[in-house]
Motif scaffolding. Structure first.
Motif, PDB file in Angstrom:
ATOM      1  N   GLU A  18      36.762 -40.119 -45.815  1.00  0.00           N
ATOM      2  CA  GLU A  18      36.232 -40.899 -44.696  1.00  0.00           C
ATOM      3  C   GLU A  18      37.474 -41.247 -43.735  1.00  0.00           C
ATOM      4  O   GLU A  18      37.596 -41.292 -42.676  1.00  0.00           O
ATOM      5  CB  GLU A  18      35.586 -42.059 -45.377  1.00  0.00           C
ATOM      6  CG  GLU A  18      34.270 -41.856 -46.008  1.00  0.00           C
ATOM      7  CD  GLU A  18      33.947 -43.096 -46.866  1.00  0.00           C
ATOM      8  OE1 GLU A  18      32.631 -43.000 -47.281  1.00  0.00           O
ATOM      9  OE2 GLU A  18      34.566 -43.995 -47.150  1.00  0.00           O
ATOM     10  N   GLY A  36      34.518 -50.655 -47.005  1.00  0.00           N
ATOM     11  CA  GLY A  36      33.252 -50.819 -46.645  1.00  0.00           C
ATOM     12  C   GLY A  36      33.199 -50.550 -45.063  1.00  0.00           C
ATOM     13  O   GLY A  36      32.318 -49.899 -44.640  1.00  0.00           O
ATOM     14  N   GLU A  37      34.170 -50.806 -44.143  1.00  0.00           N
ATOM     15  CA  GLU A  37      34.307 -50.634 -42.867  1.00  0.00           C
ATOM     16  C   GLU A  37      34.417 -48.883 -42.606  1.00  0.00           C
ATOM     17  O   GLU A  37      33.784 -48.528 -41.802  1.00  0.00           O
ATOM     18  CB  GLU A  37      35.391 -51.213 -42.260  1.00  0.00           C
ATOM     19  CG  GLU A  37      35.466 -51.233 -40.719  1.00  0.00           C
ATOM     20  CD  GLU A  37      36.994 -51.596 -40.256  1.00  0.00           C
ATOM     21  OE1 GLU A  37      37.420 -52.765 -40.658  1.00  0.00           O
ATOM     22  OE2 GLU A  37      37.814 -50.772 -39.642  1.00  0.00           O
ATOM     23  N   LYS A  83      33.350 -46.780 -44.703  1.00  0.00           N
ATOM     24  CA  LYS A  83      31.984 -46.167 -45.123  1.00  0.00           C
ATOM     25  C   LYS A  83      31.231 -46.214 -43.823  1.00  0.00           C
ATOM     26  O   LYS A  83      30.470 -45.286 -43.657  1.00  0.00           O
ATOM     27  CB  LYS A  83      31.491 -46.621 -46.268  1.00  0.00           C
ATOM     28  CG  LYS A  83      30.535 -46.040 -47.049  1.00  0.00           C
ATOM     29  CD  LYS A  83      30.022 -46.750 -48.291  1.00  0.00           C
ATOM     30  CE  LYS A  83      28.803 -46.056 -48.820  1.00  0.00           C
ATOM     31  NZ  LYS A  83      28.882 -44.667 -49.254  1.00  0.00           N
ATOM     32  N   GLU A  84      30.968 -47.539 -43.628  1.00  0.00           N
ATOM     33  CA  GLU A  84      29.988 -47.885 -42.363  1.00  0.00           C
ATOM     34  C   GLU A  84      30.522 -46.735 -41.348  1.00  0.00           C
ATOM     35  O   GLU A  84      29.551 -46.175 -40.409  1.00  0.00           O
ATOM     36  CB  GLU A  84      30.113 -49.377 -41.991  1.00  0.00           C
ATOM     37  CG  GLU A  84      28.988 -49.733 -41.308  1.00  0.00           C
ATOM     38  CD  GLU A  84      29.153 -51.100 -40.979  1.00  0.00           C
ATOM     39  OE1 GLU A  84      29.276 -51.749 -39.811  1.00  0.00           O
ATOM     40  OE2 GLU A  84      29.484 -52.004 -42.060  1.00  0.00           O
ATOM     41  N   SER A  85      31.772 -46.843 -40.709  1.00  0.00           N
ATOM     42  CA  SER A  85      31.924 -46.043 -39.566  1.00  0.00           C
ATOM     43  C   SER A  85      31.771 -44.448 -39.708  1.00  0.00           C
ATOM     44  O   SER A  85      31.376 -43.720 -38.727  1.00  0.00           O
ATOM     45  CB  SER A  85      33.513 -46.125 -39.144  1.00  0.00           C
ATOM     46  OG  SER A  85      34.046 -47.605 -39.112  1.00  0.00           O
ATOM     47  N   LEU A 104      29.472 -43.334 -41.731  1.00  0.00           N
ATOM     48  CA  LEU A 104      28.024 -43.027 -41.406  1.00  0.00           C
ATOM     49  C   LEU A 104      27.516 -43.049 -40.054  1.00  0.00           C
ATOM     50  O   LEU A 104      26.669 -42.249 -39.712  1.00  0.00           O
ATOM     51  CB  LEU A 104      27.230 -44.080 -42.201  1.00  0.00           C
ATOM     52  CG  LEU A 104      27.160 -43.833 -44.035  1.00  0.00           C
ATOM     53  CD1 LEU A 104      26.599 -45.055 -44.434  1.00  0.00           C
ATOM     54  CD2 LEU A 104      26.488 -42.595 -44.233  1.00  0.00           C
ATOM     55  N   GLU A 105      28.201 -43.924 -39.265  1.00  0.00           N
ATOM     56  CA  GLU A 105      27.753 -44.060 -38.024  1.00  0.00           C
ATOM     57  C   GLU A 105      28.066 -42.768 -37.065  1.00  0.00           C
ATOM     58  O   GLU A 105      27.362 -42.470 -36.103  1.00  0.00           O
ATOM     59  CB  GLU A 105      28.707 -45.070 -37.201  1.00  0.00           C
ATOM     60  CG  GLU A 105      27.770 -46.187 -36.811  1.00  0.00           C
ATOM     61  CD  GLU A 105      28.767 -47.439 -36.130  1.00  0.00           C
ATOM     62  OE1 GLU A 105      29.541 -47.228 -35.370  1.00  0.00           O
ATOM     63  OE2 GLU A 105      28.549 -48.494 -36.944  1.00  0.00           O
ATOM     64  N   GLY A 127      21.905 -40.165 -45.205  1.00  0.00           N
ATOM     65  CA  GLY A 127      23.275 -40.893 -45.756  1.00  0.00           C
ATOM     66  C   GLY A 127      23.865 -40.189 -46.555  1.00  0.00           C
ATOM     67  O   GLY A 127      23.752 -38.784 -46.947  1.00  0.00           O
TER      68      GLY A 127
END
Ligand code: BTN
Length: 250
Positions: free
Chosen positions: A83, A188-189, A191-193, A195-196, A222
């Protein structure tokens, strides 16, 4: 001291990942081995990595966990390295005005074309992740590619500009180290970025199931906690695929 890197440039080497493996015991975390030419560049799935000498970035970043500012990463959480590295490349491209997406697990795409490949090789010893060699091949100035390379592109093809490899590498590394720092402070950030930025997420496309050999239509939903690609089939069922189990039909 912030996450520091130290770059060693080679005119020619077989593969920067191979060289990093050979020198691993003596390399400090944050060492970058970069090559103007690789004679045996390696890609994922045992493929070779082709790159026109002097035209592109081909390098390996060595991370040693628990050394310098590189925090320990649990072996079952090692996808966070993918990531961080993928997002670092994406952000560097964004700085150049190019919007890229991440094709799971860690190819970087512009539209339906591949601009960058990443080969991450981790070492786990006695249940502990000790090191990671993040090999990155980013197409920079190359404007023609051998016909057997599927859907390639380069930064120059996207922007019409020409790039200096040494300066570009320094800028790219700043983005990479920024994201690597977040593996501890903001996983967490990341992972979120990630996925985005996921290529084809939420869209219906064709895939091949390498286990059954079957072609199917599915929608990427996802990534599971164990880093499997979650794809919803037409019947509504969601299945997790490992890297060896699924191919994208592009
Ligand atoms: C892939 O998409 O298949 C991954 C390609 C990774 C290529 C890079 S170039 C620098 C480093 N050294 C290698 O031999 N491979 C990686």
């Amino acid at each position: 001291m912030k996450n520091m890197t130290h770059i060693i440039w080679y005119d020619t080497i077989d593969s920067t990942n191979n060289e990093a493996k050979r020198l691993l015991p003596e390399l400090a975390s944050g060492t970058v081995l970069a090559a103007r030419q690789q004679t045996a560049g390696r890609g994922q799935r045992g493929n070779s990595w082709s790159s026109k000498p002097g035209n592109n970035l081909t390098f390996s970043l060595v991370l040693k966990f628990g050394e310098g500012n590189i925090p320990d990463v649990r072996p079952d959480c090692q996808f966070v390295i993918s990531e961080a590295v993928a997002l670092g490349v994406k952000e560097f491209l964004s700085e150049e005005g190019v919007v890229a997406s991440i094709k799971w697990p860690n190819d970087i795409y512009v539209g339906d074309r591949k601009i960058c490949g990443i080969l991450i090789e981790n070492t786990v010893k006695e249940g502990r992740l000790t090191s990671s060699i993040a090999g990155i091949g980013l197409n920079m100035n190359q404007d023609t590619f051998p016909p057997d390379i599927p859907n390639p592109t380069s930064l120059a093809l996207q922007t019409g500009r020409t790039y200096d490899m040494e300066k570009s590498l320094v800028r790219l590394l700043a983005h990479l180290m920024d994201k690597i720092g977040k593996m501890e402070t903001a996983p967490g950030e990341l992972k979120e970025s990630y996925l985005e930025a996921l290529y084809r997420k939420g869209e219906k496309h064709k895939y091949i199931d390498f286990i059954s050999g079957e072609e199917f239509e599915g929608t990427i939903k996802g990534i599971s906690d164990s880093a499997l690609l979650q794809v919803e089939s037409e019947d509504g069922s969601v299945r997790g695929f490992s890297f060896k189990e699924i191919g994208y039909i592009i």
